[in-house]
Motif scaffolding. Structure first.
Motif, short mmCIF file in Angstrom:
data_model
loop_
_atom_site.label_atom_id
_atom_site.label_comp_id
_atom_site.label_asym_id
_atom_site.label_seq_id
_atom_site.Cartn_x
_atom_site.Cartn_y
_atom_site.Cartn_z
N ASN A 34 0.82 -1.20 0.00
CA ASN A 34 0.00 0.00 0.00
C ASN A 34 0.86 1.26 0.00
N ALA A 35 1.89 1.28 0.83
CA ALA A 35 2.78 2.45 0.90
C ALA A 35 3.58 2.60 -0.40
N LEU A 36 4.11 1.50 -0.91
CA LEU A 36 4.87 1.53 -2.16
C LEU A 36 4.00 2.00 -3.33
N SER A 37 2.74 1.60 -3.31
CA SER A 37 1.84 1.93 -4.43
C SER A 37 1.61 3.44 -4.55
N ASP A 38 1.78 4.16 -3.46
CA ASP A 38 1.62 5.62 -3.53
C ASP A 38 2.67 6.24 -4.46
N VAL A 39 3.88 5.70 -4.44
CA VAL A 39 4.93 6.20 -5.33
C VAL A 39 4.62 5.82 -6.77
N TYR A 40 4.20 4.56 -6.98
CA TYR A 40 3.81 4.13 -8.32
C TYR A 40 2.66 4.99 -8.86
N ALA A 41 1.72 5.33 -8.01
CA ALA A 41 0.56 6.12 -8.43
C ALA A 41 0.96 7.51 -8.91
N MET A 42 2.12 8.00 -8.45
CA MET A 42 2.61 9.30 -8.90
C MET A 42 3.48 9.18 -10.15
N GLY A 43 3.61 7.95 -10.66
CA GLY A 43 4.42 7.75 -11.85
C GLY A 43 5.88 7.49 -11.56
N GLY A 44 6.21 7.26 -10.29
CA GLY A 44 7.61 7.08 -9.90
C GLY A 44 7.98 5.64 -9.63
N ARG A 45 9.23 5.45 -9.22
CA ARG A 45 9.69 4.13 -8.79
C ARG A 45 10.30 4.28 -7.41
N PRO A 46 9.96 3.40 -6.49
CA PRO A 46 10.48 3.48 -5.12
C PRO A 46 11.98 3.23 -5.08
N LEU A 47 12.68 4.01 -4.27
CA LEU A 47 14.12 3.84 -4.07
C LEU A 47 14.42 3.30 -2.68
#
Length: 122
Positions: A34-47
């Motif tokens: 759920n937390a990681l998906s917030d970054v994906y939802a912004m078009g990004g990739r988690p680091l």
């Protein structure tokens, strides 16, 4: 979003919640996804990610705490993200989640405003 340069920006998000399933490993996985998906939802990739946990240590056995964290770590690894650490506090009820930092192109970043309209941020 924090713009690093013309082509890169950092996105950061924090998300956590109380258990929604009985299985501690699955709870850790769900909270992390759920937390990681917030970054994906912004078009990004988690680091990178930081664990955030509140726990009633006198009520929850250490092996359950460990299992929640292992579930979260499994999802973080699956996302090719790096777990840097985190913070745990005593809390009347269990909470778990992550603070996640990701990278996004400012030209491709999605926000609530432009995602709804179908526009791309320029």
């Amino acid at each position: 979003m924090y713009r690093i340069d013309r082509n890169r920006a950092l996105v950061q998000t924090t998300d956590f919640f109380t258990p929604i399933v009985d299985d501690p490993f699955a709870y850790g996985q769900i909270a992390a996804a759920n937390a990681l998906s917030d970054v994906y939802a912004m078009g990004g990739r988690p680091l990178t990610a930081l664990n955030l946990m509140g726990i009633p240590a006198d009520l929850v056995p250490s092996h359950v705490i460990n299992t929640i964290l292992r579930g979260g770590a499994a999802k973080i690894k699956e996302a090719r993200c790096v777990l840097l650490g985190g913070h745990t506090i005593r809390n009347p009820e269990p909470i778990y989640g992550l603070a996640v930092t990701g990278l996004v192109s400012p030209r491709r970043m999605l926000t609530n405003a432009n995602a709804c309209a179908g526009d791309v941020l320029v």
